[in-house]
Design a protein around this motif. Structure first.
Motif, PDB file in Angstrom:
ATOM      1  N   SER A   4       6.730  22.597   1.622  1.00  0.00           N
ATOM      2  CA  SER A   4       6.803  22.987  -0.189  1.00  0.00           C
ATOM      3  C   SER A   4       7.785  22.070  -0.688  1.00  0.00           C
ATOM      4  O   SER A   4       8.795  21.717  -0.260  1.00  0.00           O
ATOM      5  N   PHE A   5       7.601  22.071  -2.174  1.00  0.00           N
ATOM      6  CA  PHE A   5       8.713  21.363  -2.905  1.00  0.00           C
ATOM      7  C   PHE A   5       9.163  22.643  -3.843  1.00  0.00           C
ATOM      8  O   PHE A   5       8.593  23.358  -4.143  1.00  0.00           O
ATOM      9  N   TYR A   6      10.503  22.535  -3.973  1.00  0.00           N
ATOM     10  CA  TYR A   6      11.232  23.616  -4.834  1.00  0.00           C
ATOM     11  C   TYR A   6      12.077  22.956  -5.993  1.00  0.00           C
ATOM     12  O   TYR A   6      12.588  21.722  -5.858  1.00  0.00           O
ATOM     13  N   THR A   7      12.108  23.692  -7.174  1.00  0.00           N
ATOM     14  CA  THR A   7      12.963  23.415  -8.130  1.00  0.00           C
ATOM     15  C   THR A   7      14.439  24.026  -7.859  1.00  0.00           C
ATOM     16  O   THR A   7      14.358  25.146  -7.722  1.00  0.00           O
ATOM     17  N   VAL A   8      15.455  22.838  -7.640  1.00  0.00           N
ATOM     18  CA  VAL A   8      16.828  23.579  -7.442  1.00  0.00           C
ATOM     19  C   VAL A   8      17.517  23.132  -8.565  1.00  0.00           C
ATOM     20  O   VAL A   8      17.868  22.240  -9.132  1.00  0.00           O
ATOM     21  N   THR A  53       9.146  27.814  -6.753  1.00  0.00           N
ATOM     22  CA  THR A  53       8.358  26.966  -5.653  1.00  0.00           C
ATOM     23  C   THR A  53       7.449  26.178  -6.615  1.00  0.00           C
ATOM     24  O   THR A  53       6.279  26.781  -7.252  1.00  0.00           O
ATOM     25  N   VAL A  54       7.391  24.769  -6.515  1.00  0.00           N
ATOM     26  CA  VAL A  54       6.575  24.017  -7.492  1.00  0.00           C
ATOM     27  C   VAL A  54       5.275  23.701  -6.676  1.00  0.00           C
ATOM     28  O   VAL A  54       4.333  24.157  -7.355  1.00  0.00           O
ATOM     29  N   GLU A  55       5.266  23.620  -5.318  1.00  0.00           N
ATOM     30  CA  GLU A  55       3.749  23.493  -4.902  1.00  0.00           C
ATOM     31  C   GLU A  55       4.189  23.759  -3.435  1.00  0.00           C
ATOM     32  O   GLU A  55       4.957  23.324  -2.558  1.00  0.00           O
ATOM     33  N   ALA A  56       3.459  24.968  -2.868  1.00  0.00           N
ATOM     34  CA  ALA A  56       3.268  25.482  -1.686  1.00  0.00           C
ATOM     35  C   ALA A  56       2.322  24.886  -0.690  1.00  0.00           C
ATOM     36  O   ALA A  56       1.278  25.115  -1.297  1.00  0.00           O
TER      37      ALA A  56
END
Length: 57
Positions: A4-8, A53-56
Motif C-alpha cells: 500500500s501507499f500512505y500519505t505520511v 491510505t492513498v492506494e491499498a
C-alpha cells in the motif's frame, strides 16, 4: 507486488509525502530530511503520522 501507499506527515515540518508501505530503502522528508520510513525486510517502519491510505493493494 502487494503493498500500500500512505500519505505520511513529517513530525518535524508537517510536510505530507507519499510513502510505499514496503519501502526497500530509507525514505527521507523532501523538505527537512527527517527519516519517514525505515526498511525492515517486510513492511517498512513508518516514523511519521499516517494521514491516509492513498492506494491499498
Amino acid at each position: 507486488m502487494a503493498g500500500s501507499f500512505y500519505t505520511v506527515a513529517c513530525p518535524d515540518c508537517e510536510n505530507e509525502q507519499i510513502v510505499f508501505g514496503k519501502a526497500a530503502s530509507e525514505v527521507a522528508c523532501a523538505v527537512c530530511g527527517h527519516t519517514l520510513a525505515v526498511p525492515t525486510g517486510g513492511k517498512a517502519q513508518i516514523e511519521g503520522e499516517v494521514v491516509e491510505t492513498v492506494e491499498a493493494r
